[in-house]
Design a protein around this motif. Structure first.
Motif, short mmCIF file in Angstrom:
data_model
loop_
_atom_site.label_atom_id
_atom_site.label_comp_id
_atom_site.label_asym_id
_atom_site.label_seq_id
_atom_site.Cartn_x
_atom_site.Cartn_y
_atom_site.Cartn_z
N ARG A 1 -57.53 75.46 -9.69
CA ARG A 1 -57.63 73.99 -9.67
C ARG A 1 -56.30 73.34 -9.91
NH1 ARG A 1 -62.56 73.55 -13.90
NH2 ARG A 1 -64.18 74.81 -12.61
N ALA B 1 -58.22 69.28 -10.96
CA ALA B 1 -59.34 69.82 -10.11
C ALA B 1 -59.78 69.00 -9.19
CB ALA B 1 -60.60 69.72 -11.21
N THR C 1 -59.47 72.35 -5.40
CA THR C 1 -59.98 73.65 -5.89
C THR C 1 -59.83 74.39 -4.75
OG1 THR C 1 -62.03 73.28 -5.76
CG2 THR C 1 -60.99 72.45 -7.94
#
Length: 382
Positions: free
Chosen positions: A17, A21, A24
């Motif tokens: 990630r 995030a 990803t």
């Protein structure tokens, strides 16, 4: 990171990630290691090819010629005008063949579905020979003829393979038949041409990197700069096609359009490689399988196949250039190893001859050790 759901269902991957995030993806460490080792191996082989030959050049002289353009005049000439462009053309052509082979093998889920087996290489060769023998064109026209011939052969093979459904085994069988027909056409064209023209066409047909210059490198590099970004954007769709047409269609993938686009890209990659180096066999067939077996993952990675293909062809080019010199050196030290006259130590073997000599037995051993030939033909060895 450990709570990522895909971490439990996809073995051999590590979830990554980035930027909180927002980005990803799953990283395959073993695949990354294969790609890095292939890249390093290709770089080392290119470096060695700059040093060895009829006029040996030391590493400091190579560095001085590359970065400053100074030093011994002959060393600068051999390094910058002969060996470097040939080695770079070998690397780029090998990468193009490896990626092209990976596209067709992934799309058909059949390890035999490489451009040199299903007729696309032969089509490109036919187009180039027509230009050489009939038109008498130069290098640029030969390249255009190779691309046109490859696309024409692909159109014929795909048109025949689509009847009754697009299946990998059907594509391979039809491609083998088209390859045989095109081989006969090539032989007929050579027999009907003048002696000198036939010799030039035959040398090109074998597959060789001798005499390749910065002009061929520039053309090949420009073509790959256009094609590879498009291939990268379709990589995810190619992974979906590996699941089968029904499941890929169920996931919302436009199967027919994606297959057509990937086929055009694979043929174009194969054609530009053939146009620059001739129809060199077995690189497109072997590189994706070697990359897949080293990575021990599902499917074939396009990037890894391209890097392995570059390494294979660069290494084959180096070995083909130095094979007679090594055999002559061995013969001078042991009489029972005298296979080559010392006066022929500087003869350079066409790289296509070497890949054919090594590729045939290796492919046979691989098929015999893993699956039966018929199972391989039907795609069960995937």
């Amino acid at each position: 990171m450990s709570r990522h759901p895909t971490a439990r269902v996809v073995p051999g991957t590590v979830p990554v990630r980035l930027w909180s995030a927002r980005v990803t993806f799953l990283l395959r460490p073993r695949l990354l290691l294969v790609a890095v080792l292939a890249l390093l191996g290709c770089g080392v082989l290119i470096g060695v090819s700059l040093c060895v030959g009829a006029y040996p050049v030391s590493v400091p002289e190579v560095a001085e010629a590359l970065f400053h353009g100074t030093g011994d005049r002959l060393a600068v000439h051999f390094v910058t005008q002969e060996r470097l462009p040939q080695a770079l053309v070998a690397a780029l052509a090998g990468a193009a063949l490896g990626i092209s082979g990976a596209i067709f093998q992934s799309m058909t889920r059949n390890p035999l579905a490489s451009p040199d087996v299903i007729g696309f290489n032969s089509g490109a060769a036919t187009g180039a020979i027509v230009v050489i023998v009939v038109v008498g064109g130069g290098a640029g026209q030969v390249a255009v003829g190779a691309v046109g011939g490859g696309l024409g052969a692909a159109a014929v093979v795909l048109a025949l393979a689509r009847r009754g459904g697009f299946q990998g085994s059907r594509l391979v069988l039809i491609g083998i038949g088209v390859t045989a027909v095109l081989g006969s056409v090539n032989s007929y064209l050579l027999t009907r041409s003048e002696l000198n023209t036939a010799q030039n066409a035959h040398i090109w047909l074998i597959g060789s990197l001798h005499g390749r210059s910065w002009a061929e490198f520039g053309t090949l590099a420009l073509a790959l700069l256009v094609l590879l970004p498009v291939v990268a954007t379709l990589g995810r769709r190619l992974r979906s096609l590996e699941l089968g047409d029904d499941l890929a269609g169920g996931l919302g993938l436009p199967v027919a359009g994606t297959r057509l686009a990937l086929t055009a890209l694979g043929v174009a990659l194969c054609a530009v490689a053939v146009a620059s180096a001739g129809p060199i066999p077995f690189i497109a067939l072997a590189a994706p399988q070697i990359a897949a077996r080293l990575a021990r993952g599902t499917g074939v990675s396009l990037a890894a196949a391209g890097l392995v293909g570059a390494t294979l062809l660069t290494g084959a080019h180096l070995v083909a250039n130095q094979l007679f010199a090594v055999l002559a050196w061995c013969g001078e030290r042991a009489a029972w190893l005298s296979f080559v006259d010392p006066g022929q130590r500087h003869v350079q073997l066409p790289v296509g001859v070497l890949t054919a000599l090594l590729g045939g037995p290796l492919s046979g051993l691989a098929a015999a050790s893993k699956v039966t030939p018929m199972a391989t033909l039907m795609g069960r060895g995937w």
